[in-house]
Design an enzyme around this catalytic site. Sequence first.
Site, mmCIF file in Angstrom:
data_model
loop_
_atom_site.group_PDB
_atom_site.id
_atom_site.type_symbol
_atom_site.label_atom_id
_atom_site.label_comp_id
_atom_site.label_asym_id
_atom_site.label_seq_id
_atom_site.Cartn_x
_atom_site.Cartn_y
_atom_site.Cartn_z
ATOM 1 N N ASN A 2 40.894 32.004 40.359
ATOM 2 C CA ASN A 2 40.740 32.960 39.827
ATOM 3 C C ASN A 2 40.656 32.540 38.102
ATOM 4 O O ASN A 2 40.438 31.729 37.299
ATOM 5 C CB ASN A 2 41.529 33.820 40.390
ATOM 6 C CG ASN A 2 43.370 33.267 40.270
ATOM 7 O OD1 ASN A 2 43.594 33.268 38.746
ATOM 8 N ND2 ASN A 2 43.790 32.513 40.642
ATOM 9 N N LYS A 47 29.130 16.619 50.151
ATOM 10 C CA LYS A 47 29.018 18.421 48.972
ATOM 11 C C LYS A 47 28.618 18.970 50.587
ATOM 12 O O LYS A 47 27.440 18.089 50.910
ATOM 13 C CB LYS A 47 28.494 17.786 48.241
ATOM 14 C CG LYS A 47 28.076 18.917 47.140
ATOM 15 C CD LYS A 47 27.253 18.048 45.795
ATOM 16 C CE LYS A 47 26.245 18.877 45.534
ATOM 17 N NZ LYS A 47 25.216 19.087 44.819
ATOM 18 N N PHE A 65 54.461 38.502 39.895
ATOM 19 C CA PHE A 65 53.686 39.603 39.047
ATOM 20 C C PHE A 65 53.303 40.608 40.087
ATOM 21 O O PHE A 65 52.507 39.992 41.038
ATOM 22 C CB PHE A 65 53.469 38.667 38.328
ATOM 23 C CG PHE A 65 53.596 37.856 36.947
ATOM 24 C CD1 PHE A 65 55.173 37.667 36.764
ATOM 25 C CD2 PHE A 65 53.286 38.185 35.649
ATOM 26 C CE1 PHE A 65 55.380 37.463 35.804
ATOM 27 C CE2 PHE A 65 53.732 38.367 34.269
ATOM 28 C CZ PHE A 65 55.149 37.748 34.763
ATOM 29 N N LYS A 107 57.459 42.531 49.087
ATOM 30 C CA LYS A 107 58.370 40.910 49.247
ATOM 31 C C LYS A 107 59.532 40.892 48.743
ATOM 32 O O LYS A 107 60.191 39.989 48.099
ATOM 33 C CB LYS A 107 57.776 40.669 47.794
ATOM 34 C CG LYS A 107 56.081 40.747 48.211
ATOM 35 C CD LYS A 107 54.823 39.975 47.593
ATOM 36 C CE LYS A 107 53.423 40.034 47.973
ATOM 37 N NZ LYS A 107 52.101 38.724 47.605
HETATM 38 N N1 CTP Z 1 52.000 35.960 45.546
HETATM 39 C C1 CTP Z 1 52.017 34.801 45.897
HETATM 40 N N2 CTP Z 1 51.378 33.499 47.361
HETATM 41 C C2 CTP Z 1 50.478 34.128 47.478
HETATM 42 C C3 CTP Z 1 49.919 35.163 46.672
HETATM 43 C C4 CTP Z 1 50.649 35.897 45.639
HETATM 44 O O1 CTP Z 1 53.678 34.267 46.408
HETATM 45 N N3 CTP Z 1 49.264 33.445 47.823
HETATM 46 C C5 CTP Z 1 52.278 35.547 44.058
HETATM 47 C C6 CTP Z 1 51.967 35.729 42.834
HETATM 48 O O2 CTP Z 1 52.447 34.936 42.768
HETATM 49 C C7 CTP Z 1 52.638 37.125 42.469
HETATM 50 C C8 CTP Z 1 52.831 37.830 43.684
HETATM 51 O O3 CTP Z 1 52.681 37.514 44.263
HETATM 52 O O4 CTP Z 1 53.739 36.623 41.928
HETATM 53 C C9 CTP Z 1 51.374 38.357 43.550
HETATM 54 O O5 CTP Z 1 51.371 39.726 44.682
HETATM 55 P P1 CTP Z 1 50.426 39.865 45.562
HETATM 56 O O6 CTP Z 1 50.589 41.065 46.710
HETATM 57 O O7 CTP Z 1 49.970 38.484 46.076
HETATM 58 O O8 CTP Z 1 48.822 39.938 44.817
HETATM 59 P P2 CTP Z 1 47.133 39.743 44.751
HETATM 60 O O9 CTP Z 1 47.439 38.371 44.696
HETATM 61 O O10 CTP Z 1 47.132 40.458 43.817
HETATM 62 O O11 CTP Z 1 47.305 41.034 46.292
HETATM 63 P P3 CTP Z 1 46.741 42.333 46.451
HETATM 64 O O12 CTP Z 1 45.703 41.683 47.160
HETATM 65 O O13 CTP Z 1 47.743 42.919 47.571
HETATM 66 O O14 CTP Z 1 47.002 43.309 45.245
#
Ligand code: CTP
Length: 407
Positions: free
Chosen positions: A211, A290, A324, A342
């Site tokens: 990302n 690959k 976040f 969470k």
């Molecule tokens: N996070 C994590 N582990 C993951 C994904 C995200 O610890 N596999 C943490 C990120 O570091 C951040 C938070 O979760 O602190 C973000 O929440 P999340 O619900 O995962 O956000 P998104 O990835 O944007 O998910 P959604 O599609 O539900 O919005």
Amino acid sequence: MINDKKILLCVTGGIAVYKAAALTSKLVQAGAKVKVILSESAEKFVTPLTFQALSRNEVFTDTFDEKNPHVIAHIDLADWADLILIAPATANTIAKIAAGIADNMITTTLLAATAPVWIAPAMNVHMYDHPAVKKNLSILAEYGYQFIEPSEGYLACGYVGRGRLEEPEKIVELIQRFFAKDERRYLKGKTVVVTAGPTREKIDPVRFISNLSTGKMGFAIAEEAKKQGADVILISGPVQIAAPAGVELVKVETADEMYNAVLKYYESADIVIKTAAVADYRPKVTYDQKVKKQEGDAKIDLERTKDILFELGQRKKNQVLVGFAAETENLQEYARKKLTKKNADMIVANNVKASGAGFGTNTNIVTLFKRSGEVTELPLMSKADVAEKIIEEVTSLLKDMDQNGNC
Ligand code: CTP
């Protein structure tokens, strides 16, 4: 640094009371919560209504005017305060406090206080030099009270000399410095774990899913935590920026590696801030060679990665856990859901579509959602300033946790 700090301003009767009104306003503007007690003589200079309007709180004047039947006002105020400031402090009040007299709302509250007490004397130059005043001030110094020395200049009585109440701006600055030091001391010896950057989930040796995260926000938080005296472990996915000095950098690539690294430090952590944009999915299969292109469309099967924040929330003991939320819509709703799901103590949410916010920029616009239900919307700020604010908030959550067992 004085955001949400509770300051009890005790105003005693001298001409400098007008400056106490300006001081109230400046403290409120700096984010402090201010409650005011006026002595009977102070009321002869300025009415309680002035202070009520400026502090946006009711003003206390009489020990026996108990407004709330559930509490005893002078004890409640003494317990409430993070800092008690007597400004201006007259020779009379200084003498009473030194002697332990409790004959009005201010002196009674002070006897019940355990918070730091600051005294800002203001009086005629000869009064300030009088041995009785000097003796009383030295008694107060022995009690551990701090002083904001009066400055020199033109006095209302016509004299020029020492005795003017210090300017409100200067007093606010001193209070800010005091709380900054206080917070800094608090993170000394504490361990802060910060995750930052993106993760990379490999498809084959040359391709991956990732990302747009650049790590700037997480690195700024790690730097700020270090500045505040914490031992900082920064667990970062692949980014192009250098780690702040003095921070222990743990480089990871995948969500799985980040999960293992975070768990390794979790037990000993006091604060965990999960800034990283962790991939939610990874390819089901990672090819050793690959993958060659074929005719027609291709498809990659994905599987969920571990939700690290969720796992940490399940295992939480005494850590303050911050997540976040990077959203593009329904910020409030999604942030609140994440907070609960969470088991985090705070969610820092931003709308990554807003200009000046999100990935790659040097600025951010965030809203902080706490378990207490408190929501703080911050304006457009540099990521360094956002980091400072986040560290200030988590420090106060950690303090609450240490004192009360919850955030
Ligand atoms: N996070 C994590 N582990 C993951 C994904 C995200 O610890 N596999 C943490 C990120 O570091 C951040 C938070 O979760 O602190 C973000 O929440 P999340 O619900 O995962 O956000 P998104 O990835 O944007 O998910 P959604 O599609 O539900 O919005």
